[in-house]
Write a protein that holds these residues in place. Structure first.
Motif, PDB file in Angstrom:
ATOM      1  N   SER A 155     -46.139 -43.006  -1.253  1.00  0.00           N
ATOM      2  CA  SER A 155     -46.605 -42.307  -2.440  1.00  0.00           C
ATOM      3  C   SER A 155     -46.853 -43.288  -3.572  1.00  0.00           C
ATOM      4  O   SER A 155     -46.208 -44.333  -3.649  1.00  0.00           O
ATOM      5  CB  SER A 155     -45.570 -41.272  -2.895  1.00  0.00           C
ATOM      6  OG  SER A 155     -45.314 -40.330  -1.878  1.00  0.00           O
ATOM      7  N   PRO A 156     -47.789 -42.958  -4.480  1.00  0.00           N
ATOM      8  CA  PRO A 156     -47.957 -43.776  -5.680  1.00  0.00           C
ATOM      9  C   PRO A 156     -46.757 -43.597  -6.605  1.00  0.00           C
ATOM     10  O   PRO A 156     -45.897 -42.740  -6.360  1.00  0.00           O
ATOM     11  CB  PRO A 156     -49.238 -43.210  -6.310  1.00  0.00           C
ATOM     12  CG  PRO A 156     -49.325 -41.809  -5.794  1.00  0.00           C
ATOM     13  CD  PRO A 156     -48.740 -41.841  -4.413  1.00  0.00           C
ATOM     14  N   PRO A 157     -46.648 -44.389  -7.671  1.00  0.00           N
ATOM     15  CA  PRO A 157     -45.500 -44.259  -8.567  1.00  0.00           C
ATOM     16  C   PRO A 157     -45.360 -42.853  -9.139  1.00  0.00           C
ATOM     17  O   PRO A 157     -46.347 -42.183  -9.452  1.00  0.00           O
ATOM     18  CB  PRO A 157     -45.816 -45.276  -9.677  1.00  0.00           C
ATOM     19  CG  PRO A 157     -46.745 -46.251  -9.044  1.00  0.00           C
ATOM     20  CD  PRO A 157     -47.553 -45.471  -8.071  1.00  0.00           C
ATOM     21  N   ASP A 172     -58.732 -49.473  -7.013  1.00  0.00           N
ATOM     22  CA  ASP A 172     -58.195 -48.134  -7.252  1.00  0.00           C
ATOM     23  C   ASP A 172     -59.099 -47.272  -8.125  1.00  0.00           C
ATOM     24  O   ASP A 172     -59.277 -46.087  -7.876  1.00  0.00           O
ATOM     25  CB  ASP A 172     -56.826 -48.292  -7.915  1.00  0.00           C
ATOM     26  CG  ASP A 172     -56.103 -46.986  -8.115  1.00  0.00           C
ATOM     27  OD1 ASP A 172     -56.148 -46.125  -7.222  1.00  0.00           O
ATOM     28  OD2 ASP A 172     -55.460 -46.822  -9.171  1.00  0.00           O
ATOM     29  N   ARG A 173     -59.682 -47.886  -9.172  1.00  0.00           N
ATOM     30  CA  ARG A 173     -60.482 -47.144 -10.144  1.00  0.00           C
ATOM     31  C   ARG A 173     -61.791 -47.886 -10.422  1.00  0.00           C
ATOM     32  O   ARG A 173     -62.034 -48.329 -11.555  1.00  0.00           O
ATOM     33  CB  ARG A 173     -59.688 -46.981 -11.453  1.00  0.00           C
ATOM     34  CG  ARG A 173     -58.325 -46.330 -11.334  1.00  0.00           C
ATOM     35  CD  ARG A 173     -58.411 -44.831 -11.087  1.00  0.00           C
ATOM     36  NE  ARG A 173     -59.151 -44.160 -12.131  1.00  0.00           N
ATOM     37  CZ  ARG A 173     -58.633 -43.821 -13.324  1.00  0.00           C
ATOM     38  NH1 ARG A 173     -57.373 -44.109 -13.608  1.00  0.00           N
ATOM     39  NH2 ARG A 173     -59.365 -43.193 -14.219  1.00  0.00           N
ATOM     40  N   PRO A 174     -62.640 -48.081  -9.418  1.00  0.00           N
ATOM     41  CA  PRO A 174     -63.849 -48.891  -9.631  1.00  0.00           C
ATOM     42  C   PRO A 174     -64.751 -48.359 -10.738  1.00  0.00           C
ATOM     43  O   PRO A 174     -65.439 -49.131 -11.403  1.00  0.00           O
ATOM     44  CB  PRO A 174     -64.541 -48.867  -8.259  1.00  0.00           C
ATOM     45  CG  PRO A 174     -63.958 -47.685  -7.545  1.00  0.00           C
ATOM     46  CD  PRO A 174     -62.557 -47.571  -8.044  1.00  0.00           C
ATOM     47  N   LEU A 223     -52.784 -43.168 -15.909  1.00  0.00           N
ATOM     48  CA  LEU A 223     -51.652 -43.386 -15.013  1.00  0.00           C
ATOM     49  C   LEU A 223     -51.897 -42.846 -13.605  1.00  0.00           C
ATOM     50  O   LEU A 223     -50.987 -42.858 -12.771  1.00  0.00           O
ATOM     51  CB  LEU A 223     -50.386 -42.752 -15.602  1.00  0.00           C
ATOM     52  CG  LEU A 223     -50.025 -43.187 -17.030  1.00  0.00           C
ATOM     53  CD1 LEU A 223     -48.699 -42.577 -17.450  1.00  0.00           C
ATOM     54  CD2 LEU A 223     -49.980 -44.698 -17.154  1.00  0.00           C
ATOM     55  N   ARG A 224     -53.126 -42.386 -13.357  1.00  0.00           N
ATOM     56  CA  ARG A 224     -53.464 -41.895 -12.017  1.00  0.00           C
ATOM     57  C   ARG A 224     -53.799 -43.087 -11.129  1.00  0.00           C
ATOM     58  O   ARG A 224     -54.675 -43.886 -11.454  1.00  0.00           O
ATOM     59  CB  ARG A 224     -54.659 -40.936 -12.095  1.00  0.00           C
ATOM     60  CG  ARG A 224     -55.139 -40.448 -10.743  1.00  0.00           C
ATOM     61  CD  ARG A 224     -56.187 -39.364 -10.902  1.00  0.00           C
ATOM     62  NE  ARG A 224     -57.359 -39.803 -11.618  1.00  0.00           N
ATOM     63  CZ  ARG A 224     -58.385 -40.454 -11.060  1.00  0.00           C
ATOM     64  NH1 ARG A 224     -58.346 -40.767  -9.766  1.00  0.00           N
ATOM     65  NH2 ARG A 224     -59.437 -40.799 -11.780  1.00  0.00           N
ATOM     66  N   THR A 225     -53.112 -43.211 -10.007  1.00  0.00           N
ATOM     67  CA  THR A 225     -53.355 -44.342  -9.123  1.00  0.00           C
ATOM     68  C   THR A 225     -53.022 -43.995  -7.687  1.00  0.00           C
ATOM     69  O   THR A 225     -52.166 -43.145  -7.427  1.00  0.00           O
ATOM     70  CB  THR A 225     -52.510 -45.566  -9.555  1.00  0.00           C
ATOM     71  OG1 THR A 225     -52.784 -46.658  -8.667  1.00  0.00           O
ATOM     72  CG2 THR A 225     -51.026 -45.272  -9.501  1.00  0.00           C
ATOM     73  N   LYS A 226     -53.712 -44.654  -6.764  1.00  0.00           N
ATOM     74  CA  LYS A 226     -53.386 -44.547  -5.342  1.00  0.00           C
ATOM     75  C   LYS A 226     -52.821 -45.860  -4.805  1.00  0.00           C
ATOM     76  O   LYS A 226     -52.623 -45.994  -3.595  1.00  0.00           O
ATOM     77  CB  LYS A 226     -54.629 -44.148  -4.547  1.00  0.00           C
ATOM     78  CG  LYS A 226     -55.082 -42.710  -4.785  1.00  0.00           C
ATOM     79  CD  LYS A 226     -56.228 -42.337  -3.854  1.00  0.00           C
ATOM     80  CE  LYS A 226     -56.612 -40.875  -4.017  1.00  0.00           C
ATOM     81  NZ  LYS A 226     -57.711 -40.491  -3.095  1.00  0.00           N
ATOM     82  N   ILE A 282     -52.404 -55.644  -1.994  1.00  0.00           N
ATOM     83  CA  ILE A 282     -53.288 -54.589  -2.506  1.00  0.00           C
ATOM     84  C   ILE A 282     -53.553 -53.562  -1.423  1.00  0.00           C
ATOM     85  O   ILE A 282     -54.260 -53.820  -0.452  1.00  0.00           O
ATOM     86  CB  ILE A 282     -54.621 -55.173  -3.005  1.00  0.00           C
ATOM     87  CG1 ILE A 282     -54.387 -56.376  -3.920  1.00  0.00           C
ATOM     88  CG2 ILE A 282     -55.431 -54.098  -3.710  1.00  0.00           C
ATOM     89  CD1 ILE A 282     -53.616 -56.064  -5.176  1.00  0.00           C
ATOM     90  N   SER A 283     -52.970 -52.397  -1.575  1.00  0.00           N
ATOM     91  CA  SER A 283     -53.118 -51.322  -0.588  1.00  0.00           C
ATOM     92  C   SER A 283     -53.187 -49.998  -1.309  1.00  0.00           C
ATOM     93  O   SER A 283     -52.493 -49.780  -2.306  1.00  0.00           O
ATOM     94  CB  SER A 283     -51.931 -51.341   0.380  1.00  0.00           C
ATOM     95  OG  SER A 283     -52.007 -50.273   1.306  1.00  0.00           O
ATOM     96  N   ARG A 284     -54.029 -49.087  -0.805  1.00  0.00           N
ATOM     97  CA  ARG A 284     -54.196 -47.777  -1.427  1.00  0.00           C
ATOM     98  C   ARG A 284     -53.774 -46.674  -0.470  1.00  0.00           C
ATOM     99  O   ARG A 284     -53.920 -46.805   0.749  1.00  0.00           O
ATOM    100  CB  ARG A 284     -55.657 -47.538  -1.827  1.00  0.00           C
ATOM    101  CG  ARG A 284     -56.181 -48.444  -2.898  1.00  0.00           C
ATOM    102  CD  ARG A 284     -57.672 -48.240  -3.118  1.00  0.00           C
ATOM    103  NE  ARG A 284     -57.987 -46.939  -3.711  1.00  0.00           N
ATOM    104  CZ  ARG A 284     -58.609 -45.954  -3.121  1.00  0.00           C
ATOM    105  NH1 ARG A 284     -58.977 -46.072  -1.847  1.00  0.00           N
ATOM    106  NH2 ARG A 284     -58.858 -44.830  -3.737  1.00  0.00           N
TER     107      ARG A 284
END
Length: 240
Positions: free
Chosen positions: A28-30, A158-160, A55-58, A236-238
């Motif tokens: 899970s993300p943070p 994550d957020r291109p 704060l949205r991230t994968k 770096i992993s999503r």
């Protein structure tokens, strides 16, 4: 003499090769928690941060990490490796909001431009703290330059869609505005912009056109990104 970013990439690669194999990334993300605000100004900052996408991230981390937003005057944000916690202060959000609003008013830009810039700046700042977390949890030392490099790499992965706005927002804040911590510094801003531009020069062409990375450096940015991305490798992993 090799470019400082190349030296940093080599240092990261060496450290990764010498460090123990990281444990599998968390599924899970943070987790994010917003604490109550103690003043009207802090409450406005809490609401701005909570309503943003910053704060949205994968991005997956080697172990569970908590993100806590709270009142903490005199600080901006911090990564606590022992507690596996990123703290973001409402006072920093407030300073960033007022600074970007002032810049937008000076440029006679509308309120929507200020809102977009704030969301992008908060995204860049959050990814800087993610960079600290990824580095230390991956067995690396924790210099600011490394966290900044990892911030650009994670944001690009994550957020291109935020790459161009984040480069612009950081460029606007780079000239030493008080209380904005790791987003200050023109050289640091240029490196951050270069990595984001290099991640996708076609999609992020506005970064070079805007002058947020020096024109003479822009042609090397794709190579700088590839070198840093290869060095960071498994960090770096999503999530899917």
């Amino acid at each position: 003499m090799p470019h400082p970013l190349a030296a940093l990439a080599l240092s990261m690669a060496s450290a990764l090769g010498a460090a123990p194999t990281p444990s599998p990334p968390a599924a899970s993300p943070p987790a994010v928690r917003f604490e109550p605000a103690g003043s009207e100004r802090a409450e406005q900052a809490r609401r701005l941060l909570k309503e943003s996408d910053a704060l949205r991230t994968k991005i997956r981390l080697p172990r569970a990490v908590e993100v806590v937003a709270r009142d903490c005057d005199g600080r901006s944000a911090a990564w606590d490796a022992q507690e596996s916690r990123i703290t973001i202060c409402y006072s920093m959000v407030d300073r960033m909001d007022r600074t970007l609003t002032g810049i937008s008013e000076t440029e006679e830009a509308d309120a929507r431009a200020a809102d977009r810039r704030l969301d992008a700046a908060l995204t860049a700042f959050f990814h800087h703290e993610l960079g600290h977390a990824l580095g230390t949890l991956g067995g690396l030392e924790d210099p600011e330059g490394q966290a900044d490099t990892l911030a650009a790499l994670t944001l690009a992965a994550d957020r291109p869609g935020q790459a161009v706005p984040a480069a612009e927002a950081r460029h606007l804040l780079a000239a030493g505005h008080a209380g904005l911590g790791h987003l200050a510094g023109e050289e640091e801003s240029a490196t951050f912009a270069c990595l984001l531009y290099g991640a996708d020069p076609a999609a992020n062409a506005a970064i070079a056109k805007g002058g947020w990375v020096p024109a003479e450096r822009a042609p090397s940015c794709a190579g700088e990104y590839q070198e840093a991305r290869a060095a960071a490798g498994p960090l770096i992993s999503r999530s899917p």
